[in-house]
Design a protein around this motif. Sequence first.
Motif, PDB file in Angstrom:
ATOM      1  N   HIS A  53     -39.984  40.500  56.843  1.00 30.68           N
ATOM      2  CA  HIS A  53     -38.974  41.085  56.184  1.00 30.68           C
ATOM      3  C   HIS A  53     -38.306  40.170  55.312  1.00 30.68           C
ATOM      4  CE1 HIS A  53     -39.389  42.930  60.110  1.00 30.68           C
ATOM      5  NE2 HIS A  53     -38.741  43.896  59.754  1.00 30.68           N
ATOM      6  N   ARG A  90     -43.891  45.005  47.345  1.00 28.04           N
ATOM      7  CA  ARG A  90     -44.542  45.471  48.046  1.00 28.04           C
ATOM      8  C   ARG A  90     -45.885  45.988  47.558  1.00 28.04           C
ATOM      9  NH1 ARG A  90     -40.473  49.545  47.222  1.00 28.04           N
ATOM     10  NH2 ARG A  90     -39.451  48.903  49.316  1.00 28.04           N
ATOM     11  N   THR A  96     -44.724  44.342  54.413  1.00 30.55           N
ATOM     12  CA  THR A  96     -43.329  43.484  54.217  1.00 30.55           C
ATOM     13  C   THR A  96     -42.423  44.663  54.079  1.00 30.55           C
ATOM     14  OG1 THR A  96     -44.631  41.476  53.558  1.00 30.55           O
ATOM     15  CG2 THR A  96     -42.373  41.785  53.304  1.00 30.55           C
ATOM     16  N   LYS A  97     -41.288  44.481  54.723  1.00 29.68           N
ATOM     17  CA  LYS A  97     -40.227  45.229  54.747  1.00 29.68           C
ATOM     18  C   LYS A  97     -39.076  44.421  53.550  1.00 29.68           C
ATOM     19  CE  LYS A  97     -41.529  48.411  57.107  1.00 29.68           C
ATOM     20  NZ  LYS A  97     -41.789  49.879  56.682  1.00 29.68           N
ATOM     21  N   MET A  99     -35.663  44.360  52.041  1.00 28.82           N
ATOM     22  CA  MET A  99     -34.399  44.838  52.420  1.00 28.82           C
ATOM     23  C   MET A  99     -33.178  44.202  51.560  1.00 28.82           C
ATOM     24  SD  MET A  99     -35.126  44.150  56.485  1.00 28.82           S
ATOM     25  CE  MET A  99     -33.341  44.666  56.754  1.00 28.82           C
ATOM     26  N   ASP A 139     -35.963  49.024  51.615  1.00 30.79           N
ATOM     27  CA  ASP A 139     -36.520  49.374  52.788  1.00 30.79           C
ATOM     28  C   ASP A 139     -35.497  49.329  54.152  1.00 30.79           C
ATOM     29  OD1 ASP A 139     -39.269  50.255  51.934  1.00 30.79           O
ATOM     30  OD2 ASP A 139     -39.745  47.855  52.044  1.00 30.79           O
ATOM     31  N   GLY A 140     -34.292  48.639  53.804  1.00 30.30           N
ATOM     32  CA  GLY A 140     -33.600  48.465  55.024  1.00 30.30           C
ATOM     33  C   GLY A 140     -32.389  47.607  54.502  1.00 30.30           C
ATOM     34  N   TYR A 177     -35.054  53.829  57.785  1.00 32.39           N
ATOM     35  CA  TYR A 177     -34.797  52.631  57.353  1.00 32.39           C
ATOM     36  C   TYR A 177     -34.559  51.651  58.421  1.00 32.39           C
ATOM     37  CZ  TYR A 177     -33.507  54.737  52.834  1.00 32.39           C
ATOM     38  OH  TYR A 177     -33.469  55.241  51.415  1.00 32.39           O
ATOM     39  N   VAL A 178     -34.721  50.237  58.126  1.00 26.13           N
ATOM     40  CA  VAL A 178     -34.290  49.064  59.046  1.00 26.13           C
ATOM     41  C   VAL A 178     -33.038  48.638  58.764  1.00 26.13           C
ATOM     42  CG1 VAL A 178     -35.334  46.740  59.682  1.00 26.13           C
ATOM     43  CG2 VAL A 178     -37.114  48.549  58.556  1.00 26.13           C
TER      44      VAL A 178
END
Length: 480
Positions: A53, A90, A96-97, A99, A139-140, A177-178
């Motif tokens: 992340h 990405r 990999t997230k 954020m 992503d988050g 979403y994270v």
Amino acid sequence: MSKTVFLIVFLSFVISITNADRRIVCYYGSWAAYRHGLGEFVTADIDPTLCTHIIYTFVGISQDGSVTILDSWLDLPNGRDGFEKFTSLRELSPETKLMIAIGGWNEGSQTFSEVAADPYVRAQFVQNVITFLKEYNFDGFDVDWEYPNQRGGQPADKENFVILLKELREEFNKHGYVLSAAVGAAEMSASQSYLISEMSQYPHFINLMTYDFHGSWESSAEINAPLYASSGEFGAETELNVNSAVKYWLEQGAPANKLVVGVPAYGRSFTLANPSYNTVGSPTIGPGLPGPYTQASGMLGYNEICEYVKQGWTVRRDLEQGVPYAFKGNQWVGYDDTISVEEKTKYAMSMGLGGIMMWSIDTDDFRGTCGEKYPLLNTINRVLKGYIPSPTSTTTKEPNSGATTAESSTTTPSSTTTPSSLTPVCTHEGYVRDPNDCSIFYYCQETNGKYLANKFYCPYDLVFDPTIDNCNYKYDVPDC
């Protein structure tokens, strides 16, 4: 750390080395793009394969529940287009997230407190976050409220923070979403701000800010992020270390697999009152001088510290606290290096925790000025994953802090794996030093009756010490 405790931690590392669920959370301070010289860090300098992340920092919060962009020139297409360049990572590492964080120290607490207290504004905020994540392709979202019920907050913040996280998570679940939260780690702060067992239910993971336990706001030279307490500490002082913070969060009901231990890629620096007194606890008269890249009194990036060490600063280790410090003249810094980062990562694994977080990757030695690129981040990968991910290489043109265009490239070295027939040094599972070069060592793993050897190199001027299964300074390893 005693040899018995170290052995327990090491055995846990061997047993858990293939656990793919461990997180490596990398904070990225976007303002590093404004640093000068070798300290300038742009999106192209990120190797996303080294993180599970990556969290871009920061956006702000308004009283009406809006998400505010703090540096439009840096973040948006009318300038350096930081959001787009960041989320494009990405393409290099799809797993990999990517954020973004809201808040931080400069944001403070009052606006968070007001938004979280009003059910209507809070609901608007949740929807605004969803809209923001969709628009900019993140992503988050990381909630970095520093801190509920402190710095302009109110007692009701503790309950309202739980509600805010609950409502964010419920909406995030609809979109995949994270959600994470960055939290004050030490008991004296966390007890004021969090209902830990309740708030821990909602984030996917919790980033413990296990650093800034000490700094130049104090009158003696102390370590930024000790792993353990010192025998000379008493009362509340004994809480100001990683181990005490982790145990407090676990005792208060936080799930171990959600807790991510923070390690700093920077140190806290001091000016000594008398250069002759340079051990931990020596009197100080203020913050240390600014480094050439970070330009901030009282702190030095690891990339600055490692250069100072190469230039002749003296390095010592506090064995009780599990971390090094360095000094020259009246300048003193307590920090983390590859040895202490490895020990902290093994500690996190031995406790069954959810991984390691770094604040922040832009002050690791990302250029490899002192040796290996990203030595701290690579150390985390080697311990948690058992290897360093394969290299990625990106070459992009991105404006630097001046008016010209600069080319930036990022490459990451990988470990070398060879069969035991080519590495007779392996006679058992575990670490072993190269017989011809003290700076090289192997991790030997038995597979189908043969040994596979992962080859590693100690960073600048360090050698492998078989008594601690780690890199160490030459003066502490007599046979090298």
